[in-house]
Write a protein that holds these residues in place. Structure first.
Motif, PDB file in Angstrom:
ATOM      1  N   ASN A   1       8.748   2.444   8.892  1.00 51.09           N
ATOM      2  CA  ASN A   1       7.885   3.512   9.377  1.00 51.09           C
ATOM      3  C   ASN A   1       7.943   4.690   8.403  1.00 51.09           C
ATOM      4  O   ASN A   1       8.951   5.391   8.310  1.00 51.09           O
ATOM      5  CB  ASN A   1       8.332   3.944  10.776  1.00 51.09           C
ATOM      6  N   VAL A   2       6.855   4.891   7.655  1.00 51.61           N
ATOM      7  CA  VAL A   2       6.832   5.911   6.598  1.00 51.61           C
ATOM      8  C   VAL A   2       6.949   7.317   7.174  1.00 51.61           C
ATOM      9  O   VAL A   2       7.549   8.208   6.560  1.00 51.61           O
ATOM     10  CB  VAL A   2       5.566   5.753   5.732  1.00 51.61           C
ATOM     11  N   LYS A   3       6.389   7.542   8.366  1.00 54.21           N
ATOM     12  CA  LYS A   3       6.501   8.872   8.984  1.00 54.21           C
ATOM     13  C   LYS A   3       7.951   9.204   9.290  1.00 54.21           C
ATOM     14  O   LYS A   3       8.381  10.350   9.109  1.00 54.21           O
ATOM     15  CB  LYS A   3       5.648   8.932  10.250  1.00 54.21           C
ATOM     16  N   ASP A   4       8.708   8.215   9.731  1.00 57.65           N
ATOM     17  CA  ASP A   4      10.133   8.440   9.965  1.00 57.65           C
ATOM     18  C   ASP A   4      10.852   8.749   8.665  1.00 57.65           C
ATOM     19  O   ASP A   4      11.774   9.586   8.625  1.00 57.65           O
ATOM     20  CB  ASP A   4      10.767   7.211  10.619  1.00 57.65           C
TER      21      ASP A   4
ATOM     22  N   VAL B   1       0.419 -15.219   8.305  1.00 60.41           N
ATOM     23  CA  VAL B   1       0.224 -13.840   7.832  1.00 60.41           C
ATOM     24  C   VAL B   1      -1.228 -13.447   8.091  1.00 60.41           C
ATOM     25  O   VAL B   1      -2.130 -13.757   7.322  1.00 60.41           O
ATOM     26  CB  VAL B   1       0.598 -13.705   6.349  1.00 60.41           C
ATOM     27  N   ASN B   2      -1.432 -12.742   9.183  1.00 58.58           N
ATOM     28  CA  ASN B   2      -2.770 -12.413   9.658  1.00 58.58           C
ATOM     29  C   ASN B   2      -3.376 -11.199   8.973  1.00 58.58           C
ATOM     30  O   ASN B   2      -4.597 -11.014   9.009  1.00 58.58           O
ATOM     31  CB  ASN B   2      -2.734 -12.166  11.160  1.00 58.58           C
ATOM     32  N   GLY B   3      -2.550 -10.359   8.358  1.00 60.01           N
ATOM     33  CA  GLY B   3      -3.039  -9.145   7.710  1.00 60.01           C
ATOM     34  C   GLY B   3      -2.024  -8.656   6.706  1.00 60.01           C
ATOM     35  O   GLY B   3      -1.236  -9.438   6.170  1.00 60.01           O
ATOM     36  N   ALA B   4      -2.025  -7.357   6.461  1.00 59.09           N
ATOM     37  CA  ALA B   4      -1.141  -6.792   5.449  1.00 59.09           C
ATOM     38  C   ALA B   4       0.323  -7.068   5.764  1.00 59.09           C
ATOM     39  O   ALA B   4       0.777  -6.870   6.894  1.00 59.09           O
ATOM     40  CB  ALA B   4      -1.378  -5.291   5.340  1.00 59.09           C
ATOM     41  N   ALA B   5       1.050  -7.522   4.758  1.00 62.90           N
ATOM     42  CA  ALA B   5       2.496  -7.710   4.821  1.00 62.90           C
ATOM     43  C   ALA B   5       3.080  -6.855   3.701  1.00 62.90           C
ATOM     44  O   ALA B   5       3.063  -7.261   2.537  1.00 62.90           O
ATOM     45  CB  ALA B   5       2.859  -9.181   4.659  1.00 62.90           C
ATOM     46  N   ILE B   6       3.568  -5.691   4.052  1.00 63.40           N
ATOM     47  CA  ILE B   6       3.926  -4.677   3.062  1.00 63.40           C
ATOM     48  C   ILE B   6       5.395  -4.311   3.189  1.00 63.40           C
ATOM     49  O   ILE B   6       5.919  -4.169   4.302  1.00 63.40           O
ATOM     50  CB  ILE B   6       3.061  -3.413   3.245  1.00 63.40           C
TER      51      ILE B   6
ATOM     52  N   LEU C   1       9.499   0.775  -4.395  1.00 66.15           N
ATOM     53  CA  LEU C   1       9.617   1.758  -5.470  1.00 66.15           C
ATOM     54  C   LEU C   1       8.539   2.830  -5.390  1.00 66.15           C
ATOM     55  O   LEU C   1       8.750   3.966  -5.838  1.00 66.15           O
ATOM     56  CB  LEU C   1       9.555   1.069  -6.839  1.00 66.15           C
ATOM     57  N   ASN C   2       7.386   2.497  -4.824  1.00 64.98           N
ATOM     58  CA  ASN C   2       6.333   3.492  -4.657  1.00 64.98           C
ATOM     59  C   ASN C   2       6.789   4.652  -3.782  1.00 64.98           C
ATOM     60  O   ASN C   2       6.241   5.754  -3.857  1.00 64.98           O
ATOM     61  CB  ASN C   2       5.082   2.863  -4.032  1.00 64.98           C
TER      62      ASN C   2
ATOM     63  N   THR D   1       7.844  -6.341  -7.993  1.00 58.84           N
ATOM     64  CA  THR D   1       8.752  -5.353  -7.407  1.00 58.84           C
ATOM     65  C   THR D   1       8.749  -4.045  -8.192  1.00 58.84           C
ATOM     66  O   THR D   1       8.724  -2.954  -7.607  1.00 58.84           O
ATOM     67  CB  THR D   1      10.177  -5.926  -7.337  1.00 58.84           C
ATOM     68  N   LEU D   2       8.769  -4.144  -9.496  1.00 65.46           N
ATOM     69  CA  LEU D   2       8.837  -2.925 -10.315  1.00 65.46           C
ATOM     70  C   LEU D   2       7.499  -2.209 -10.396  1.00 65.46           C
ATOM     71  O   LEU D   2       7.455  -0.980 -10.562  1.00 65.46           O
ATOM     72  CB  LEU D   2       9.361  -3.249 -11.712  1.00 65.46           C
TER      73      LEU D   2
END
Length: 276
Positions: free
Chosen positions: A80-83, A124-129, A155-156, A182-183
């Motif tokens: 969770n990016v907001k966390d 995998v039905n959609g984005a797997a990030i 890394l982003n 990955t990089l």
């Protein structure tokens, strides 16, 4: 959220909070069901749900295949990016505190799935990030919707694959390609993922679950005890020395030859040959 079928009445089900579980024809389907947060693994109960199902599968003799998919438009967005931005939940505290939260949190998923005795298929039905990509890579096979996207994007965000992604991806596609993905942190489309060998097949969204279930049914039709032993050998074969590996094969084969399912399969084969 657990949906039971009659065949599961003698197999106690795990109590799930943010996922749904169904069993039909020896195929257990676990659906991550927090599409409101893109099925994020942190900040939800999905870690506990996945671990509970992994442990249940090994106890339940009615299961021959585990399918994992996501509800809504996303397989899983990972953390969770907001966390992260607010340094709360799994991402709060000093170095030692964060490390301990990883150990007691998301790292329980790879450890639990590595112990699952039956084949695992990721639909995998959609984005797997991020950690969602890593979750898909923990499966034995992956079949993707044409709408799926994949990204080892840690890394982003200035972090590393803390759930073991650097372990799984290079074993799947080799060091050099895994290193580049990955990089760079780039997100790839489903067709590119198939080209790299990340997914077995790419199908249209409406055909995804039918395709996955057809594959799962082929596996589930095999003798169940021998299937579990075969998966164990497949997992160990890539890292074992030949002589001790062959010794384990001999013992497992002895077990198989003394199982009723072996004679049933042999007799079925003989009957089929007699009809030709």
């Amino acid at each position: 959220m657990t949906n039971a079928h009659p065949e599961m009445q003698n197999s106690p089900l795990p109590e799930l909070t943010d996922a749904a579980l169904e069993l039909e024809g020896r195929i257990a389907t676990l659906t991550l069901d927090r599409h409101d947060v893109r099925n994020a693994l942190t900040g939800t109960a999905l870690i506990d749900d996945i671990v509970a199902v992994a442990e249940w599968v090994n106890r339940c003799e009615d299961v021959s295949v585990l399918v994992i998919t996501g509800a809504g438009s996303t397989f899983s967005a990972g953390g969770n990016v907001k966390d992260m931005a607010e340094r709360r939940g799994d991402f709060a505290g000093d170095v030692a505190e964060v490390a301990e939260r990883y150990r007691r949190g998301i790292q329980r998923i790879p450890l639990a799935l590595a112990e699952v005795e039956v084949p695992i298929i990721a639909a995998v039905n959609g984005a797997a990030i991020g950690a969602g990509f890593d979750l898909a890579n923990m499966a034995d096979m992956r079949i993707a919707s044409s709408r799926a996207k994949f990204g080892e994007t840690f890394l982003n965000l200035g972090i590393i694959p803390g759930d073991g992604g650097a372990f799984f991806l290079q074993r799947l596609i080799g060091y050099q390609r895994a290193f580049e993905l990955t990089l760079s942190g780039r997100v790839i489309e489903a067709d590119e993922a198939r080209e790299y060998g990340i997914v077995l097949d790419v199908v249209e969204p409406e055909a995804l679950m039918d395709t996955v279930m057809a594959q799962a049914r082929r596996i589930a039709a095999q003798p169940p005890k021998a299937t579990r032993l075969t998966k164990r050998l497949m997992k160990e074969g890539g890292r074992a020395e030949l002589k001790p590996f062959l010794e384990k094969c001999a013992v497992f084969q002895g077990l198989c030859h003394n199982e009723p399912e072996h004679l049933e399969a042999v007799n079925a084969m003989l009957e089929k040959m007699a009809r030709r």
